[in-house]
Enzyme design. Sequence first.
Site, PDB file in Angstrom:
ATOM      1  N   SER A 164     -44.820  22.385  -9.337  1.00  0.00           N
ATOM      2  CA  SER A 164     -46.015  22.670  -9.932  1.00  0.00           C
ATOM      3  C   SER A 164     -45.801  23.242 -11.199  1.00  0.00           C
ATOM      4  O   SER A 164     -44.383  23.448 -11.637  1.00  0.00           O
ATOM      5  CB  SER A 164     -46.621  23.776  -9.090  1.00  0.00           C
ATOM      6  OG  SER A 164     -47.753  24.456  -9.813  1.00  0.00           O
TER       7      SER A 164
ATOM      8  N   TYR B  66     -45.403  32.339  -5.086  1.00  0.00           N
ATOM      9  CA  TYR B  66     -45.741  30.738  -5.335  1.00  0.00           C
ATOM     10  C   TYR B  66     -44.887  30.255  -6.500  1.00  0.00           C
ATOM     11  O   TYR B  66     -44.301  29.335  -6.503  1.00  0.00           O
ATOM     12  CB  TYR B  66     -47.041  30.450  -5.256  1.00  0.00           C
ATOM     13  CG  TYR B  66     -47.405  28.901  -5.475  1.00  0.00           C
ATOM     14  CD1 TYR B  66     -47.297  28.201  -4.241  1.00  0.00           C
ATOM     15  CD2 TYR B  66     -47.766  28.634  -6.766  1.00  0.00           C
ATOM     16  CE1 TYR B  66     -47.702  26.855  -4.698  1.00  0.00           C
ATOM     17  CE2 TYR B  66     -48.096  27.124  -6.889  1.00  0.00           C
ATOM     18  CZ  TYR B  66     -48.052  26.032  -5.893  1.00  0.00           C
ATOM     19  OH  TYR B  66     -48.155  25.154  -6.126  1.00  0.00           O
TER      20      TYR B  66
END
Length: 251
Positions: A149, A162
Amino acid sequence: MSETEVGSEFEGRVAIVTGSSAGIGEETARRLSALGAKVVVNSASSVELGESVSASLPGESIYVRADIADQAQGEALVDRTIDEYGRLDFLVNNAGWTTSIDHADLDGLTDEIFQMTFDVNVFGTWWLTKYAIPHLRDSDDANIVNITSIAGIRPVGSSMAYSMTKAALNQMTVLLAKSYGPIRVNAVAPGLVATRWTADWDAMHAAVAATAPVPRSATPADCAEAVLALLRNKYTSGEIFVVDGGITQRM
């Protein structure tokens, strides 16, 4: 090529795509199957969806339920693949977990959430990759593609945990590429992706559309195409392929 036709580009290749009952994983599985690969579809819990995806692929496929955060289940996923197909060529580490917690909400990021995020995203990916590498070494076109990501390269993301896990995966990608050639190891790092999980994130999708040079969120197809590009390029390893419409250039 229609959904029922099977090409020959990846004929004879066997691919595991984790977390492939929906979203990026499902689209990647469909693209690989359409190009001739035998695909192992996987999910931790969405069994009916995973079985449905596997059954609907144009090429040969099996579904294997496995929670990669459990070492034994990850090992069993690899073993089942080898038992069924006798080889492994591509590992797409797409499975991940997160929940939305404001970065300023220190108490909201509980120890349990922090641990679970790392268990799936980092430890699970690491363990599965370790089990896969001895089999990948036997392939003449071995590839690992990690789905990470832009949260791993910018201070953004659904939670601080995350973001930290995706940064760890990006670094893991580079380290594996350095040490385990000729296996090629790369990552696809999307920005915000329009999936069922983000379907009600209207404000965030609107913000991306207003900021990114390509004014929209990514789609699973955008990400799957990036995976294919990395599998196809025989001399690319250790790269983090950002798929974000250019938004990180304005962050």
